[in-house]
Structure formats: structure tokens, C-alpha cells
Write a protein that holds these residues in place. Sequence first.
Motif, PDB file in Angstrom:
ATOM      1  N   GLN A  67      13.079  -1.798  -4.333  1.00 46.87           N
ATOM      2  CA  GLN A  67      12.559  -1.821  -2.798  1.00 46.87           C
ATOM      3  C   GLN A  67      11.065  -2.408  -2.929  1.00 46.87           C
ATOM      4  OE1 GLN A  67      11.069   1.686  -0.866  1.00 46.87           O
ATOM      5  NE2 GLN A  67      12.949   2.031   0.224  1.00 46.87           N
ATOM      6  N   VAL A  68      10.837  -3.003  -1.713  1.00 46.57           N
ATOM      7  CA  VAL A  68       9.522  -3.447  -1.449  1.00 46.57           C
ATOM      8  C   VAL A  68       9.047  -2.402  -0.701  1.00 46.57           C
ATOM      9  CG1 VAL A  68       7.856  -5.046  -0.202  1.00 46.57           C
ATOM     10  CG2 VAL A  68       9.950  -6.046  -1.665  1.00 46.57           C
ATOM     11  N   SER A  69       8.033  -1.529  -1.105  1.00 50.95           N
ATOM     12  CA  SER A  69       7.765  -0.170  -0.317  1.00 50.95           C
ATOM     13  C   SER A  69       6.544  -0.439   0.604  1.00 50.95           C
ATOM     14  CB  SER A  69       7.365   0.938  -1.360  1.00 50.95           C
ATOM     15  OG  SER A  69       6.413   0.513  -2.244  1.00 50.95           O
ATOM     16  N   ALA A  70       5.697  -1.368   0.221  1.00 51.32           N
ATOM     17  CA  ALA A  70       4.361  -1.408   1.028  1.00 51.32           C
ATOM     18  C   ALA A  70       3.792  -2.959   0.643  1.00 51.32           C
ATOM     19  CB  ALA A  70       3.417  -0.404   0.735  1.00 51.32           C
ATOM     20  N   LEU A  71       3.173  -3.459   1.666  1.00 47.02           N
ATOM     21  CA  LEU A  71       2.073  -4.624   1.394  1.00 47.02           C
ATOM     22  C   LEU A  71       0.726  -4.090   1.660  1.00 47.02           C
ATOM     23  CD1 LEU A  71       4.347  -7.325   3.304  1.00 47.02           C
ATOM     24  CD2 LEU A  71       4.388  -6.832   0.678  1.00 47.02           C
ATOM     25  N   LEU A  73      -2.606  -6.145   2.859  1.00 48.59           N
ATOM     26  CA  LEU A  73      -2.803  -7.302   3.667  1.00 48.59           C
ATOM     27  C   LEU A  73      -4.291  -7.317   3.844  1.00 48.59           C
ATOM     28  CD1 LEU A  73      -0.132  -7.083   6.661  1.00 48.59           C
ATOM     29  CD2 LEU A  73       0.024  -8.132   4.454  1.00 48.59           C
ATOM     30  N   SER A  75      -7.650  -8.007   5.940  1.00 44.81           N
ATOM     31  CA  SER A  75      -7.707  -7.672   7.199  1.00 44.81           C
ATOM     32  C   SER A  75      -8.992  -8.702   7.797  1.00 44.81           C
ATOM     33  CB  SER A  75      -8.683  -6.433   7.441  1.00 44.81           C
ATOM     34  OG  SER A  75      -9.833  -6.181   6.491  1.00 44.81           O
TER      35      SER A  75
ATOM     36  N   ASN B   2     -13.481  -3.946  10.205  1.00 41.95           N
ATOM     37  CA  ASN B   2     -13.096  -3.373   9.041  1.00 41.95           C
ATOM     38  C   ASN B   2     -12.723  -4.225   7.845  1.00 41.95           C
ATOM     39  OD1 ASN B   2     -12.177  -1.574   7.076  1.00 41.95           O
ATOM     40  ND2 ASN B   2     -10.422  -0.906   8.240  1.00 41.95           N
ATOM     41  N   ALA B   3     -13.284  -4.352   6.836  1.00 37.19           N
ATOM     42  CA  ALA B   3     -13.229  -5.319   5.829  1.00 37.19           C
ATOM     43  C   ALA B   3     -12.226  -4.858   4.746  1.00 37.19           C
ATOM     44  CB  ALA B   3     -14.552  -5.737   4.906  1.00 37.19           C
ATOM     45  N   ALA B   4     -12.073  -3.740   4.741  1.00 37.82           N
ATOM     46  CA  ALA B   4     -11.056  -3.026   4.036  1.00 37.82           C
ATOM     47  C   ALA B   4      -9.439  -3.558   4.023  1.00 37.82           C
ATOM     48  CB  ALA B   4     -10.935  -1.488   3.985  1.00 37.82           C
ATOM     49  N   PRO B   5      -8.812  -3.741   2.995  1.00 39.64           N
ATOM     50  CA  PRO B   5      -7.431  -4.396   3.131  1.00 39.64           C
ATOM     51  C   PRO B   5      -6.512  -3.127   3.710  1.00 39.64           C
ATOM     52  CG  PRO B   5      -7.775  -3.733   0.774  1.00 39.64           C
ATOM     53  CD  PRO B   5      -9.318  -3.634   1.666  1.00 39.64           C
ATOM     54  N   ARG B   6      -5.537  -3.645   4.408  1.00 40.37           N
ATOM     55  CA  ARG B   6      -4.729  -2.924   5.272  1.00 40.37           C
ATOM     56  C   ARG B   6      -3.354  -2.511   4.385  1.00 40.37           C
ATOM     57  NH1 ARG B   6      -2.444  -5.607  10.142  1.00 40.37           N
ATOM     58  NH2 ARG B   6      -3.179  -7.584   9.233  1.00 40.37           N
ATOM     59  N   ILE B   7      -3.053  -1.426   4.452  1.00 39.75           N
ATOM     60  CA  ILE B   7      -1.622  -1.196   3.562  1.00 39.75           C
ATOM     61  C   ILE B   7      -0.555  -0.799   4.774  1.00 39.75           C
ATOM     62  CG2 ILE B   7      -0.437   0.384   2.131  1.00 39.75           C
ATOM     63  CD1 ILE B   7      -2.739  -0.874   0.490  1.00 39.75           C
ATOM     64  N   VAL B   8       0.130  -1.796   4.584  1.00 44.72           N
ATOM     65  CA  VAL B   8       1.638  -1.661   5.647  1.00 44.72           C
ATOM     66  C   VAL B   8       2.860  -1.273   4.990  1.00 44.72           C
ATOM     67  CG1 VAL B   8       0.608  -3.021   7.461  1.00 44.72           C
ATOM     68  CG2 VAL B   8       2.157  -3.993   5.582  1.00 44.72           C
ATOM     69  N   GLU B   9       3.595  -0.124   5.426  1.00 39.13           N
ATOM     70  CA  GLU B   9       4.747   0.193   4.690  1.00 39.13           C
ATOM     71  C   GLU B   9       5.669  -0.785   5.146  1.00 39.13           C
ATOM     72  OE1 GLU B   9       6.543   3.779   4.743  1.00 39.13           O
ATOM     73  OE2 GLU B   9       4.847   4.943   3.899  1.00 39.13           O
ATOM     74  N   VAL B  10       6.632  -1.243   4.253  1.00 39.06           N
ATOM     75  CA  VAL B  10       7.749  -2.173   4.568  1.00 39.06           C
ATOM     76  C   VAL B  10       9.060  -1.316   4.184  1.00 39.06           C
ATOM     77  CG1 VAL B  10       8.756  -4.272   3.929  1.00 39.06           C
ATOM     78  CG2 VAL B  10       6.248  -3.864   4.089  1.00 39.06           C
ATOM     79  N   ARG B  11       9.300  -0.952   3.018  1.00 35.12           N
ATOM     80  CA  ARG B  11      10.516  -0.046   2.803  1.00 35.12           C
ATOM     81  C   ARG B  11      11.979  -1.144   2.988  1.00 35.12           C
ATOM     82  NH1 ARG B  11      10.289   5.577   2.247  1.00 35.12           N
ATOM     83  NH2 ARG B  11       8.198   6.309   2.619  1.00 35.12           N
ATOM     84  N   GLN B  12      11.598  -2.148   2.448  1.00 39.91           N
ATOM     85  CA  GLN B  12      12.975  -3.102   2.362  1.00 39.91           C
ATOM     86  C   GLN B  12      13.593  -3.133   1.030  1.00 39.91           C
ATOM     87  OE1 GLN B  12      14.228  -6.023   4.449  1.00 39.91           O
ATOM     88  NE2 GLN B  12      12.563  -6.512   5.953  1.00 39.91           N
TER      89      GLN B  12
END
Lengths: 75, 223
Positions: A67-71, A73, A75, B2-12
Motif C-alpha cells: 500500500q502507498v500509505s502517504a506522500l 509533498l 509546500s 509554511n516551508a515544512a513539507p506536507r504529509i498527505v495520506e493516500v492509502r492506495q
Amino acid sequence: MSIIEIAEEESEKRDNAAVEAIYLKLGEMSGVVKEALSSAFELAVEQSAFPNCRLVIEEIPGSRDLQVSALELAS
Amino acid sequence: MNAAPRIVEVRQNVFKRNDEVARALRSRFQDARVFVVSLVSSPGTGKTAFLEKTLTLLKQQYRPAALVGDLATDNDATRLARSQAPVKQITTGTLCHLEAAMVERALEDWNLSDLDFLFIENVGNLVCPASYDLGEDLRLVLLSVTEGEDKPLKYPAIFNGADLGVITKIDLADAVEFDRTAAYRNLETVRPGMRVMETSSKTGAGFEEWLSLLKNQRRKHGR
């Protein structure tokens, strides 16, 4: 490879934000070997939209999934 | 900002996506009444020789075709083309297995209803192809007498996921002191009840049984 395709699609949905890392949950019973996957990823990611992207693999005991759980990115 | 990277949930789920494409393919194969067989094995087991012989024999009575997955070259496709059956190469580049989407793309300009049998030769590898459904009706795993009887124990996932085991190069069995009992025992351990056949693409041994199994399976699947 489909892991990168998933990341590319998710990035497109978010104004083509650069993907800095892909977090993967790798089931121990999935039949996928971590080392083989990592080296295939290194080669494939060079030809993707984000050649510097890292792959962070978390192994899940007893699971058959991949599973790809998170990315992560930019900003 | 905000310069911090964003974590996004994907759950694919990576396999789920492949499974969806494979399911669509399977239903297309059914509609077109083409019986689809995939082949997996380690490199050098004799997949291409086995397939060339199969295509040549089937060609006398049926309309077979083949897709061949290979990392870099089209040598296998060139060899298979000698059978006069339609053959297409899928070059996977850095990828050590075929995925359903690659099969779908390769079939774009083929009319499936013109075919009775379609063979898909996977990249020579006993690890990666195990987890990817290609929409096939029958999955073969090939094991040659020259590569050691313990392969099934070392790569249980690929043997467990196959419908039929084919022991190749049986003409060399005596020369390499192939331990038939051990090979069958190991196959039975990882895939209880799997049917196993012995063939030689060189002498033609076992091909009568293999072709009759193919024809029976095709009928059974209503094609």
C-alpha cells in the motif's frame, strides 16, 4: 511502475506539488522483496516527474498487501 | 508561508489497482472467447522454447498468439515469430514483472475475437510476478531439471499462485541426476494437489498431454 503512477496522480490532484517521499506499507506475505523493490524504484523514479523522491518502506508482518500509505509533498 | 513539507495520506493499494485492470481484461477475454495462459519461471528454464513449440503445434488447428515480457531485448519475440503466430514484445525496462496495464496496452491494436489462445510470457523471475494478476485463465509455472529441485521451497509464493507445474528439459533428467521424487515432494509442499507435467521442447515429450489439457481447459472455460 504503479507505485510511481499513484504518486504522480496524487500530485496532479494537488497542483502538481513535487513529491519528496513515498511512504509504502509492504506486507511481509505480499511476495514482494524489499531489496528488489527498492532497486527497481531507484531506476524507475529517475524517469519520473520527481527523480529525487525517496521511498520509505515500512514492513508489515503477516500482511499480504502493498500500500502507498502517504506522500510527502513540497509546500 | 509554511516551508515544512506536507504529509498527505493516500492509502492506495498497489495490487488492488492491478486487480481492477486484470478483472476488466478477464471479462474482455471471456467476451472474445479467447483462452489466456500465462507462463512464469526463472530465467533460462526454457519458457520461450516451450512456447515456440506450443504455438507451432496449435497453429495447425487454432489461432494462437503471444505477448512476451522482457527487460531489454526482443530476442524472444523474434524466436517466437518463427511459429508464424502473431507475437508482440512488451519491454519492461527496469521492471522485473508484467502488470495488467501493460498487457492491456499491448493488446490495444489486436482484435481478440480473431484469437483462440493467447499466451503471456512473463519476465524470467520467480519473485515479482507472483503478486500481479494479468487476467489469465491458467497460470503455468515452469521448472527445469537443470535448476535444482528446491526452487519451489525457495519461492513458495510463485508456485503457490500457479495452476499447473511444468517440468522442462526432461530429456536432460538423467544427465543432471534430476531427483524427481524430491521435486514432486517440494511442489506438493507449497502447492498441494497441483497437477504437474513433464516436457521436453527438444524431443517433443509431454506435448501431446499438454495440448490435450489446453484444449480441455479451453472448453471448460466455455471458449
